[in-house]
Scaffold this motif. Structure first.
Motif, short mmCIF file in Angstrom:
data_model
loop_
_atom_site.label_atom_id
_atom_site.label_comp_id
_atom_site.label_asym_id
_atom_site.label_seq_id
_atom_site.Cartn_x
_atom_site.Cartn_y
_atom_site.Cartn_z
N GLY A 1 0.81 -1.20 0.00
CA GLY A 1 0.00 0.00 0.00
C GLY A 1 0.85 1.26 0.00
O GLY A 1 2.05 1.24 0.28
N GLY A 2 0.19 2.36 -0.32
CA GLY A 2 0.81 3.66 -0.12
C GLY A 2 1.74 4.13 -1.21
O GLY A 2 2.24 5.26 -1.16
N LEU A 3 2.00 3.28 -2.22
CA LEU A 3 2.95 3.68 -3.27
C LEU A 3 2.27 4.49 -4.37
O LEU A 3 2.94 5.17 -5.13
CB LEU A 3 3.62 2.45 -3.88
CG LEU A 3 4.50 1.64 -2.92
CD1 LEU A 3 5.02 0.39 -3.61
CD2 LEU A 3 5.66 2.48 -2.43
N LEU A 4 0.95 4.39 -4.45
CA LEU A 4 0.22 5.04 -5.53
C LEU A 4 -0.62 6.18 -5.00
O LEU A 4 -1.26 6.08 -3.95
CB LEU A 4 -0.70 4.02 -6.23
CG LEU A 4 -0.01 2.78 -6.82
CD1 LEU A 4 -1.06 1.87 -7.46
CD2 LEU A 4 1.04 3.17 -7.83
N VAL A 5 -0.67 7.26 -5.76
CA VAL A 5 -1.54 8.39 -5.41
C VAL A 5 -2.94 8.14 -5.95
O VAL A 5 -3.92 8.74 -5.48
CB VAL A 5 -0.94 9.71 -5.94
CG1 VAL A 5 -1.04 9.80 -7.47
CG2 VAL A 5 -1.59 10.92 -5.28
N SER A 6 -3.05 7.24 -6.91
CA SER A 6 -4.34 6.93 -7.51
C SER A 6 -4.39 5.45 -7.82
O SER A 6 -3.47 4.90 -8.42
CB SER A 6 -4.52 7.76 -8.80
OG SER A 6 -5.79 7.54 -9.37
N ASP A 7 -5.45 4.78 -7.37
CA ASP A 7 -5.55 3.34 -7.57
C ASP A 7 -7.03 2.96 -7.60
O ASP A 7 -7.84 3.50 -6.84
CB ASP A 7 -4.82 2.63 -6.40
CG ASP A 7 -4.63 1.14 -6.66
OD1 ASP A 7 -4.80 0.68 -7.81
OD2 ASP A 7 -4.31 0.43 -5.68
N ARG A 8 -7.35 2.04 -8.50
CA ARG A 8 -8.73 1.53 -8.62
C ARG A 8 -9.75 2.65 -8.77
O ARG A 8 -10.88 2.56 -8.28
CB ARG A 8 -9.09 0.67 -7.40
CG ARG A 8 -8.13 -0.51 -7.26
CD ARG A 8 -8.44 -1.36 -6.06
NE ARG A 8 -7.20 -1.97 -5.57
CZ ARG A 8 -7.16 -3.00 -4.76
NH1 ARG A 8 -8.26 -3.56 -4.33
NH2 ARG A 8 -6.00 -3.48 -4.37
N GLY A 9 -9.33 3.73 -9.38
CA GLY A 9 -10.27 4.83 -9.62
C GLY A 9 -10.33 5.86 -8.51
O GLY A 9 -11.00 6.88 -8.65
N TYR A 10 -9.66 5.58 -7.40
CA TYR A 10 -9.67 6.51 -6.26
C TYR A 10 -8.36 7.30 -6.24
O TYR A 10 -7.29 6.73 -6.41
CB TYR A 10 -9.86 5.76 -4.95
CG TYR A 10 -11.21 5.10 -4.86
CD1 TYR A 10 -12.31 5.78 -4.36
CD2 TYR A 10 -11.40 3.79 -5.33
CE1 TYR A 10 -13.57 5.20 -4.30
CE2 TYR A 10 -12.65 3.19 -5.28
CZ TYR A 10 -13.73 3.89 -4.76
OH TYR A 10 -14.97 3.32 -4.71
N THR A 11 -8.47 8.61 -5.99
CA THR A 11 -7.30 9.48 -6.03
C THR A 11 -7.25 10.35 -4.78
O THR A 11 -8.27 10.90 -4.36
CB THR A 11 -7.35 10.38 -7.29
OG1 THR A 11 -7.39 9.53 -8.45
CG2 THR A 11 -6.13 11.28 -7.37
N LEU A 12 -6.05 10.44 -4.21
CA LEU A 12 -5.83 11.28 -3.02
C LEU A 12 -5.38 12.65 -3.47
O LEU A 12 -4.37 12.79 -4.17
CB LEU A 12 -4.75 10.61 -2.15
CG LEU A 12 -4.15 11.41 -0.99
CD1 LEU A 12 -5.22 11.91 -0.03
CD2 LEU A 12 -3.11 10.56 -0.25
#
Ligand SMILES: [Cu+2]
Length: 313
Positions: A61-72
């Motif tokens: 976890g935590g390596l992506l700013v956006s995953d599975r359509g969700y974005t931080l």
């Protein structure tokens, strides 16, 4: 400002050096694009998170700013506050979350050099904005992790870098140790994480030489353990054995966790525990496997000249 920019570049350069030194660059680098590709190619597979061979089945976890359509997305906030939102597959801010470990949102921050860890719980506004008193305690490049479950979706941890300008002294990772002290408590770690398999880690809390046997539940457990991997800050939230009040889990002095670290490398462990109506965080550096020795700081561009072993080989 100039100094801050330069230092940020330096810190990121350091991260790259460590990733290379530990041989984990090949895990963190190509894995992210591969996960994106898979999402595009196999949208129909989303109901099958355990799908064997999927790139993100093994991506920490935590390596992506956006995953599975969700974005931080961090958002503007008044001084002293930190605000962000999560946008969903439809592009709109997510406003419905499931409760996990007593909270709908866990925000974890640490500097890129693994110092400054904080774990806080923001408040959700109706428009989907999360706000909290800023946990970013000083200058540096911070990684902010949002650990949440969108209602109707899978648990996710997204991560984003946030820079706080100002003079920064690079801090070397503390040496591996099995004892940590915090707020007058001594915490002892037993067990060694083994790459790629589940390992039991036990943390034992004492104060003034006496075992602490009246730990207070915190977020539904007697301890919460987060591990961050040096080099890319891969995020692992590790769950303890047993829950308070289950009739078999003592309130200390020992709290045991089942941890699976994804690779050889150095990790920083952060144990949150509650006692005396306050939350305390004990930190440890641990080595998983037998990583090659790595420098804890890189030579500065000027100091590097003529240093044996330094170069572009
Ligand atoms: Cu939390």
């Amino acid at each position: 400002m100039n100094t801050a920019t330069k230092l940020s570049g330096f810190a990121l350069g350091l991260a790259a050096v460590f990733a290379g030194a530990y041989g984990i660059g090949h895990v963190a680098g190509p894995a992210a694009p591969a996960a994106e590709t898979r999402h595009d190619a196999t949208d129909a597979d989303h109901g099958d998170p355990g799908h064997a061979g999927g790139a993100d089945a093994h991506l920490p976890g935590g390596l992506l700013v956006s995953d599975r359509g969700y974005t931080l997305q961090p958002t503007a906030a008044p001084e002293g506050q930190f605000a962000f939102r999560i946008t969903g597959p439809d592009g709109a801010p997510v406003t419905r979350y499931d409760v996990a470990h007593d909270k709908r949102m866990h925000l974890i921050v640490a500097r890129r050099d693994l110092s400054g860890f904080r774990h806080v719980h923001p408040e959700l506004a109706e428009d989907g904005t999360w706000r909290v008193a800023s946990p970013l305690a000083g200058p540096g490049v911070w990684r902010a992790f949002a650990d949440f479950t969108p209602t109707g979706g899978e648990p996710l941890t997204l991560g984003v870098d946030v820079t706080v300008p100002g003079p920064l002294a690079a801090r070397p990772l503390p040496a591996p140790a099995t004892t940590a002290t915090v707020d007058g408590y001594t915490v002892t770690l037993t067990g060694t994480p083994e790459p790629g398999r589940t390992s039991r880690l036990t943390l034992t809390v004492s104060r003034d030489g006496r075992p602490v046997t009246d730990l207070q539940p915190y977020l539904g457990a007697y301890g919460h353990l987060v591990a961050l991997r040096q080099g890319d800050l891969a995020y692992l939230h590790v769950h303890p054995d047993g829950t308070p009040g289950d009739g078999r889990t003592p309130a200390g002095p020992a709290v045991t966790f089942a941890a699976e670290v994804p690779s050889v490398g150095a990790y920083r462990l952060y144990l949150d525990f509650r006692h005396g109506d306050a939350v305390h965080t004990a930190e440890f550096t641990v080595l998983a496997g037998d990583p090659a020795p790595a420098p804890t700081t890189a030579p500065t561009p000027d100091a590097g000249h003529g240093t044996p072993g330094h170069g572009h080989s």
